[in-house]
Design a protein around this motif. Structure first.
Motif, PDB file in Angstrom:
ATOM      1  N   LYS A   1       1.052  -1.361  -0.067  1.00 33.24           N
ATOM      2  CA  LYS A   1      -0.166   0.129  -0.072  1.00 33.24           C
ATOM      3  C   LYS A   1       0.942   1.265  -0.068  1.00 33.24           C
ATOM      4  O   LYS A   1       1.655   1.364   1.129  1.00 33.24           O
TER       5      LYS A   1
ATOM      6  N   SER B   1      -1.260  -0.734  -4.334  1.00 37.12           N
ATOM      7  CA  SER B   1      -2.318   0.033  -4.445  1.00 37.12           C
ATOM      8  C   SER B   1      -2.081   1.518  -3.776  1.00 37.12           C
ATOM      9  O   SER B   1      -1.025   1.685  -3.092  1.00 37.12           O
ATOM     10  N   SER B   2      -2.782   2.455  -4.128  1.00 39.82           N
ATOM     11  CA  SER B   2      -3.898   2.538  -5.016  1.00 39.82           C
ATOM     12  C   SER B   2      -3.692   3.376  -6.185  1.00 39.82           C
ATOM     13  O   SER B   2      -3.329   4.504  -6.248  1.00 39.82           O
TER      14      SER B   2
ATOM     15  N   ARG C   1      -5.729  -1.186  -8.268  1.00 36.16           N
ATOM     16  CA  ARG C   1      -4.422  -1.916  -7.953  1.00 36.16           C
ATOM     17  C   ARG C   1      -3.899  -2.071  -9.509  1.00 36.16           C
ATOM     18  O   ARG C   1      -4.162  -2.226 -10.272  1.00 36.16           O
TER      19      ARG C   1
END
Length: 409
Positions: free
Chosen positions: A18, A239-240, A269
């Protein structure tokens, strides 16, 4: 803090990394939020640069120190210039005092700003006495830094008569200018960009807005490099991200196809996968004038793969956190490579000579630390002052550990 990266293999193919919001988008939106208080920002970058920008905009002190944050220096110079009645000394690190700002200051003065230099002419620190603008038309040299242009565009809708900005010369980093204009348009502000002229209409208020920042493509570049240096079949999910990004560095998806890396978008993603070996590839030639921040990553990728590399359009790299062209040449040659640089290009000769246990200097530049990290897939190396990554990506080393990198202090 210096760290040792032992030669590693990616061993966790199911990991999803992330990555927080783009600092380019975040810093633009923070300035716009300071002008229009009814903007709500989601997925804000957790980088040092964005933290500095946020603190500076909320500060009531008459001394604002942006440290190494070049974007903040440019944007805040424009912001404070027309905060009538506010007096601010805008300063930064020793390196910041070596980074030119005269082109922006001259343009702001032409619009009616009261700005003076406290040390060296043309460089921070600056003394800014907030005034009202007296004009709404200005001409700016466009081939030095797009941040000068964006700084003016961001404050334009709050100027009494908006802004008409004429650009002289070749325009550098056009995607960053278009990012700024798109963010303004998303807020309902009318803009136009035709030939060499940009117009932004005055707008005193906007409707309530929620702005979601896309994750940072520059930060994704290091994972593209990691996949490029890995065996066929290796995969990482990030992501994102958006398939239609505002960020110029989204060109990574096309560039890294040359390295056998396929990009697939799945519900915001990015899935990066090594799909083929580089059988017939011998040289990478790219014009990076629209995405210079990924030059370090690409150069190191080519060096690790034994490829020749010719990158052009790099004239802005000499006025970044360090002279990135000289820094790349110095560190790659320590590792056994051969690099030739000019004022706007870098030529890496093909070589399979990769030394081990070399200590990489980072020059207070986050991108030097992160660009060289993927080399741990080929050899052991040391990264000096590794904490410098906090400027844009504080969780970088932890994320590398997640996918199998062996890191120790």
């Amino acid at each position: 803090m210096n760290i040792l990266l032992q030669q590693s293999t990616i061993n966790n193919l199911q990991s999803e990394i992330k990555i927080t919001g783009s600092k380019s988008e975040s810093n633009r939106l923070l300035l716009l939020q300071a002008l229009y208080s009814n903007i709500q920002i989601e997925n804000l970058s957790n980088s040092d640069d964005t933290r500095v920008m946020s603190q500076a905009l909320s500060s009531t002190s008459n001394i604002v120190d942006v440290h190494h944050a070049g974007t903040a220096m440019r944007f805040l110079t424009a912001y404070f210039a027309f905060q009538k009645g506010r007096e601010v000394v805008l300063t930064g690190s020793d390196r910041m005092k070596e980074r030119p700002i005269k082109i922006l200051v001259d343009a702001l003065r032409e619009l009616g700003a009261d700005i003076s230099y406290l040390e060296t002419e043309g460089f921070p620190p600056l003394k800014i006495n907030g005034t009202n603008p007296t004009k709404n038309k200005v001409t700016l040299q466009a081939n030095v830094s797009s941040q000068y242009i964006s700084a003016l565009l961001l404050i334009a809708p709050k100027l009494e008569n908006g802004l008409e900005l004429t650009l002289e010369g070749n325009i550098t980093s056009v995607p960053y200018i278009k990012m700024t204009l798109r963010l303004l348009e998303d807020l309902g502000i009318e803009t136009s960009f035709k030939d060499q002229t940009i117009k932004v209409k005055q707008q005193s208020a906007i409707n309530n807005q929620i702005a979601t920042v896309e994750s940072d493509w520059s930060s994704a570049s290091y994972f593209y490099s990691i996949i490029a240096l890995s065996k066929v079949g290796t995969k990482i999910t990030l992501s994102s991200y958006k398939a239609h990004s505002l960020q110029g560095d989204a060109v990574l998806a096309d560039i890294y196809l040359q390295f056998g890396v396929k990009t697939t978008f799945k519900t915001n993603r990015l899935v990066l996968q090594k799909v083929e070996k580089l059988n017939n590839l011998s040289i990478i030639e790219l014009d990076l004038s629209n995405s210079p921040d990924i030059a370090q990553t690409i150069t190191v990728t080519c060096f690790a793969l034994g490829l020749e590399c010719l990158l052009t359009g790099l004239h802005t790299l000499k006025i970044k956190e360090t002279d990135r062209l000289l820094a790349l040449k110095t560190e790659i040659e320590k590792l056994g490579g051969m690099v030739t640089i000019t004022t706007n290009s870098l030529h890496l000769k093909a070589s399979n000579n990769l030394k081990s246990q070399v200590a990489i200097a980072t020059y207070n530049d986050h991108r030097m630390a992160m660009a060289f990290a993927p080399l741990a897939l080929k050899t052991s190396l040391i990264i000096n002052d590794a904490e410098v990554v906090s400027k844009s990506y504080p969780g970088f080393w932890n994320d590398l550990k997640t996918i199998g990198f062996q890191i120790s202090q």
